[in-house]
Design a protein around this motif. Structure first.
Motif, PDB file in Angstrom:
ATOM      1  N   ASP A 404       0.821  -1.207   0.000  1.00 18.22           N
ATOM      2  CA  ASP A 404       0.000   0.000   0.000  1.00 18.22           C
ATOM      3  C   ASP A 404       0.860   1.264   0.000  1.00 18.22           C
ATOM      4  O   ASP A 404       0.434   2.314  -0.489  1.00 18.22           O
ATOM      5  N   ALA A 409      -2.627   5.304  -5.857  1.00 19.83           N
ATOM      6  CA  ALA A 409      -4.021   5.264  -5.415  1.00 19.83           C
ATOM      7  C   ALA A 409      -4.887   4.667  -6.523  1.00 19.83           C
ATOM      8  O   ALA A 409      -4.648   4.887  -7.714  1.00 19.83           O
ATOM      9  N   ASN A 431      -9.687  -0.837   6.530  1.00 24.94           N
ATOM     10  CA  ASN A 431      -9.717   0.457   7.205  1.00 24.94           C
ATOM     11  C   ASN A 431      -8.328   1.083   7.324  1.00 24.94           C
ATOM     12  O   ASN A 431      -8.204   2.262   7.674  1.00 24.94           O
ATOM     13  N   SER A 434      -4.713   2.806   2.322  1.00 28.42           N
ATOM     14  CA  SER A 434      -5.169   4.075   1.734  1.00 28.42           C
ATOM     15  C   SER A 434      -5.116   4.073   0.212  1.00 28.42           C
ATOM     16  O   SER A 434      -5.865   4.808  -0.438  1.00 28.42           O
ATOM     17  N   ASN A 435      -4.243   3.256  -0.383  1.00 29.12           N
ATOM     18  CA  ASN A 435      -4.092   3.263  -1.838  1.00 29.12           C
ATOM     19  C   ASN A 435      -4.665   2.020  -2.506  1.00 29.12           C
ATOM     20  O   ASN A 435      -4.703   1.932  -3.730  1.00 29.12           O
TER      21      ASN A 435
END
Length: 635
Positions: A404, A409, A431, A434-435
């Motif tokens: 990640d 993204a 959770n 992010s990417n």
């Protein structure tokens, strides 16, 4: 009132006699000499006192009987009854004592030989490497150390394990083809025992390796305590490399060992390596070159002539070495520092070179840089990446967390597992990441018909994760079967995805490694190579830590066309200069046309699967659209 136990004098004498005999062969011989002396003296006194002998003095009689019992039994020439009885007693005594003496010596010699064969005698060595703990990983460590010692006339590796010396020696001879430069000495014992450790000459050892243990996986802390807290230990710090499984083991090992120990956490190390290598075709072979001793290695060199100059100047200052960073006097290691970074007094250059004596400062007057071929524009833009992950274990979540941090993204991963054991972890990961997005499916991916239903055109990379919940051989069997099916499907459908496979038993590596593919097999042999490297130079632990963390600079394979014009005849100084202008350090290149060839000679350097680290900078070559430059870069 307690009753006091009393023992007779006879019991006490027999007890003392028994304890004396139990101390070994020497005491038994002393008792035989004592008995023999007593018999000779008493018999000599008896004969002399009764006048049954022609000897004039007691001393002469003692000497006569001593010669009789030890050297020669004379013919009976004395008709005195008491004399003949004494000679008979001496004859019987001589037989008994001789038999007992031969038995004692035979037993003592047998016990000593058994002790030697069993591997309990003390090792007298200096500058040797000690490996504590027996496991299948031992063989690859010894192979690496043997290769590292090829340029030495005398080197030694001492192994302590729970098996017998003979059994360990036999297995090592069967599994390790030695170069002949390294002697292997085996000793039997418990690495947590200070008594057993005392036989290994730890204080004069070059390094100590606490190996991945097949007997007690979590005994590293006790082993460290046994080494460091020995009452007679040396005052100088030890150089210890310890392999642990969990973060808890790593923390307690650092508390105990402090600056004397370098820790490799197996699962974390492999997870970080897997996250980097699964994305870039050819990168696994770059790390293979860095981690083993067969090719060029990483060295530290103090260079007084570069003091006051910049890192940028150092890059082209070595014809036969690839500069990759600076080790400053304050102990900081920086790979690919800013180009203007100044080199101060007592700083060391970090370089990849064939040997430590090949790091020679030899700045040529003319680098023959082809300015026309250099491309100054930005690099190609990256796209989101899609991963297919077959299987799940405690390592997989760490791989995804590291992935990640590298991907763009909009990237995604689809996880296929056979049961719901990974569901809770995946929900938590959704959770955190992010990417990347995560998708989960439950299917028996080891079945061919399930694998054929997967839409592989949607994925850029495929990862096969071993199942830790079952026996490692059974898990590797499933992994190998899945890999073979995937390769067959890929070939028949003309797909182009690379496969990264995790196996638990490194002995299965050769079964599935193939020069016909660009797949990467991750196993414990990689850990063994890293352990051997750090055992030779503890600073390499920090180099590997820098390379495998998302922050700072990592190794990338980037399109050659982003650096130089294609089909242009250039040297590596030109590539080095193009990368320098982008704030990157060029280490080598990969030629795609050689990516299926295990070994190819380029000048005096060996190229493996198209990868060439630290190439000859004056050699001429041309790149094509599928070729790559190997660089240290922050992105």
């Amino acid at each position: 009132m307690h009753k006091v136990n009393t023992h007779s004098l006879k019991e006490k004498l027999f007890y003392a006699f028994d304890n004396s005999l139990s101390k070994g062969t020497v005491n038994i011989i002393l008792w035989l000499v004592f008995v023999l002396t007593g018999v000779v003296l008493s018999m000599a006194f008896l004969v002399w006192f009764t006048g049954a002998s022609l000897e004039e003095s007691l001393i002469s009689q003692i000497w006569f009987f001593t010669k009789t019992i030890l050297i020669d039994y004379p013919d009976a020439s004395n008709e005195a009854l008491i004399f003949n009885l004494v000679m008979f007693v001496l004859f019987i005594t001589g037989l008994l004592v001789s038999g007992a003496l031969i038995g004692a010596l035979t037993t003592g010699l047998s016990d000593k030989l058994a002790e030697i064969r069993g591997g309990y005698s003390k090792v007298i060595e200096t500058g040797h490497t000690v490996i504590l703990g027996w496991s299948s990983h031992l063989f690859s460590i010894i192979k690496e150390l043997d290769t590292a010692n090829e340029n030495q006339n005398y080197s030694c590796v001492v192994v302590l394990g729970r098996k017998s010396k003979q059994e360990m020696s036999t297995e090592i001879q069967k599994n390790v083809i030695s170069t002949g430069h390294t002697r292997i000495i085996c000793r039997q014992g418990d690495r947590r025992s200070q008594i057993d450790l005392s036989q290994l000459s730890l204080d004069t050892a070059k390094s100590i390796i606490i190996n991945q243990h097949s007997h007690v996986p979590s005994d590293v802390a006790k082993t460290l305590l046994a080494i460091i807290n020995r009452p007679e230990r040396k005052q100088d710090p030890f150089h210890i490399v310890a392999v642990v499984e969990s973060e808890a083991d790593e923390q307690i090992a650092k508390i105990i060992g402090k600056k004397e120990v370098e820790i490799i956490r197996t699962r974390n190390f492999l997870a970080r390596l897997e996250a980097q290598t699964c994305r870039q075709s050819g990168l696994p072979y770059v790390y293979h070159e860095i981690l083993n001793f067969a090719g060029d290695e990483i060295y530290f060199q103090e260079e007084t002539k570069l003091v006051g100059r910049s890192y940028s100047d150092a890059l082209s200052a070595y014809r036969n070495s690839a500069v990759i960073g600076v080790f400053s006097i304050n102990g900081e290691i920086v790979l690919n520092p800013p180009m203007h970074t100044g080199i101060k007094e007592n700083d060391k250059i970090i370089a990849i070179s064939e040997d430590d004596d090949t790091i020679i400062l030899d700045e040529p007057d003319n680098l023959d840089i082809n300015e026309r071929a250099i491309k100054d524009q930005g690099a190609s833009t990256e796209d989101p990446e899609n991963f297919l992950i077959l299987g799940w274990n405690t390592n997989t979540a760490t791989v995804l967390i590291h992935l990640d941090e590298y991907v763009m993204a909009g990237s995604s991963a689809k996880v296929i597992v056979q049961n719901s054991s990974a569901e809770e972890e995946i929900i938590e990961l959704r959770n955190i990441l992010s990417n990347m997005t995560l998708d989960l499916e439950y299917k028996n991916f080891s079945e061919r018909k399930i694998l054929e239903q997967i839409e592989y055109h949607k994925f850029d990379h495929v990862l096969i994760e071993g199942d830790e919940s079952i026996d490692i051989q059974e898990a590797d069997t499933i992994t190998v079967s899945t890999l073979l099916h995937l390769r067959d499907i890929r070939d028949k459908k003309n797909y182009n995805f690379p496969i990264t496979t995790e196996i638990f038993d490194s002995t299965n590596y050769d079964l599935i490694q193939s020069v016909k593919t660009d797949d990467f097999i991750i196993g414990e042999n990689i850990i063994s190579a890293a352990v051997a490297q750090i055992a030779e130079n503890k600073l390499l632990a920090r180099i590997f830590d820098e390379l495998f963390r998302p922050e700072g600079s990592e190794i990338y394979l980037k399109p050659a066309q982003d650096y130089v014009a294609l089909d242009e005849n250039i040297n590596f100084y030109t590539v080095l200069e193009s990368a320098r202008r982008k704030g990157e350090t060029a280490l080598g290149y990969r030629l795609n046309r050689f990516s299926r060839i295990k070994s190819e000679l380029v000048g005096k350097k060996e190229m493996n699967y198209g990868v060439l680290l630290n190439p000859e900078k004056t050699g001429r070559f041309e790149f094509t659209v599928d070729d790559s430059i190997i660089v240290l870069s922050e992105s």
